[in-house]
Write an enzyme that holds these catalytic residues in place. Structure first.
Site, PDB file in Angstrom:
ATOM      1  N   SER A 184      36.004  47.568  34.979  1.00  0.00           N
ATOM      2  CA  SER A 184      36.472  46.187  35.055  1.00  0.00           C
ATOM      3  C   SER A 184      37.287  45.803  33.831  1.00  0.00           C
ATOM      4  CB  SER A 184      35.288  45.239  35.158  1.00  0.00           C
ATOM      5  OG  SER A 184      34.678  45.341  36.400  1.00  0.00           O
ATOM      6  N   GLY A 185      38.302  44.976  34.073  1.00  0.00           N
ATOM      7  CA  GLY A 185      39.133  44.491  32.984  1.00  0.00           C
ATOM      8  C   GLY A 185      40.215  45.454  32.556  1.00  0.00           C
ATOM      9  N   HIS A 241      35.542  37.886  34.163  1.00  0.00           N
ATOM     10  CA  HIS A 241      34.117  38.134  34.409  1.00  0.00           C
ATOM     11  C   HIS A 241      33.503  39.049  33.350  1.00  0.00           C
ATOM     12  CE1 HIS A 241      35.461  41.834  36.702  1.00  0.00           C
ATOM     13  NE2 HIS A 241      34.415  42.312  36.053  1.00  0.00           N
ATOM     14  N   GLU A 253      40.455  56.042  16.220  1.00  0.00           N
ATOM     15  CA  GLU A 253      40.029  54.744  16.705  1.00  0.00           C
ATOM     16  C   GLU A 253      40.309  53.636  15.690  1.00  0.00           C
ATOM     17  OE1 GLU A 253      37.348  57.971  18.357  1.00  0.00           O
ATOM     18  OE2 GLU A 253      38.040  57.356  16.358  1.00  0.00           O
ATOM     19  N   ASP A 276      40.752  35.884  37.769  1.00  0.00           N
ATOM     20  CA  ASP A 276      39.887  36.759  36.974  1.00  0.00           C
ATOM     21  C   ASP A 276      40.703  37.392  35.846  1.00  0.00           C
ATOM     22  OD1 ASP A 276      37.735  38.176  36.106  1.00  0.00           O
ATOM     23  OD2 ASP A 276      37.673  39.583  37.796  1.00  0.00           O
TER      24      ASP A 276
END
Length: 268
Positions: free
Chosen positions: A218-219, A76, A100, A124
């Site tokens: 999320s994820g 998603h 980074e 998902d």
């Protein structure tokens, strides 16, 4: 973790946030609901998934570096047409530490059974092929995945990590946070007074009390301790529409061990 609401038969599910999130966030906000700010780069497989809007990039989801050229995240998070990038070795979204690594995304692979209209259907999970391979060092490392099919016991020690909102409707956290979310077995999580039939056996639940994931997580990984080592057993998927840390509505994750064969087929 997520923004627009999806309604299923039994529950309102909160889904992924894809709206621009300014990088000049207030320094006094935490993130993840509850928990604490993590020691910088103590979860070196955690990535920030960002999308381009105008000339800038904005954090929207988490993810896990699982091979030097591959990131695992939630379907998603990436089922819209955007320009994506992945930031490895990140800790503070508002400042650059020099640790980074920024990688473009050359291709997105979404599980073919993913249904963007119903996150509770499952599947998902997505893989991102990076434009160049990560350089592994103290700050950037690979997450360890569980054996195919492995299911952990109730109350197994697990942590969610991410830059998500620190309360329902609150702001993103500029710094990576961690929160202890003991695993909730499928037997418990699927009880009628918990998530009920919304929970599939390809999902795993964590928490259910004051700490939880929220929009922006999320994820990202559910990091679970097995034999004195952390393995990524979950991909943050959804929370209850009644609130990120609703009682007896644990954060729900895609169970990684259910998709090892699919991921191997893509990456190999």
């Amino acid at each position: 973790m997520l923004r627009f609401l999806l309604f299923t038969g039994l529950a309102a599910l909160v889904l992924a946030e894809l709206e621009p999130q300014p990088r000049y966030l207030e320094d006094d906000f935490e993130r993840v609901v509850g928990g604490e700010v993590a020691r910088p780069n103590s979860w070196p497989w955690q990535i920030s998934l960002q999308y381009q809007s105008g000339s800038r990039y904005y954090h929207t989801c988490g993810g896990t570096l699982i091979r030097r050229g591959w990131v695992m995240t939630a379907a998603h998070c990436v089922d819209s047409q955007r320009t994506w990038r992945v930031v490895l070795g990140e800790h503070d979204l508002n400042s650059d530490s020099g640790r980074e690594q920024i990688k473009g995304v050359s291709r997105v692979y979404i599980h073919p059974k993913w249904n963007s209209y119903n996150v509770a259907y499952g599947y998902d999970v997505a893989l991102l092929r990076l434009s160049s391979e990560a350089t592994l060092n103290t700050y950037v490392q690979l997450g360890s995945l569980p054996p195919s099919g492995q299911v952990l016991p109730h109350n197994n020690n697990c942590y969610i990590t991410g830059w998500g909102r620190t309360s329902t409707g609150g702001s993103l956290s500029p710094q990576l946070k961690q929160a202890y979310l003991p695993l909730v077995s499928h037997e418990v999580c699927s009880r009628s007074d918990w998530w009920g039939s919304t929970i599939k056996n390809t999902m795993v639940c964590g928490g259910g009390g004051s700490d939880s994931g929220c929009n922006g997580d999320s994820g990202g990984p559910l990091n679970c301790m097995v034999s004195n080592k952390y393995y990524v057993h979950g991909i943050a998927s959804f929370v209850s529409g009644s609130g990120c840390n609703a009682y007896k509505k644990p954060t729900v994750f895609t169970r990684v061990s259910a998709y090892i064969q699919w991921m191997d087929s893509i990456m190999n």
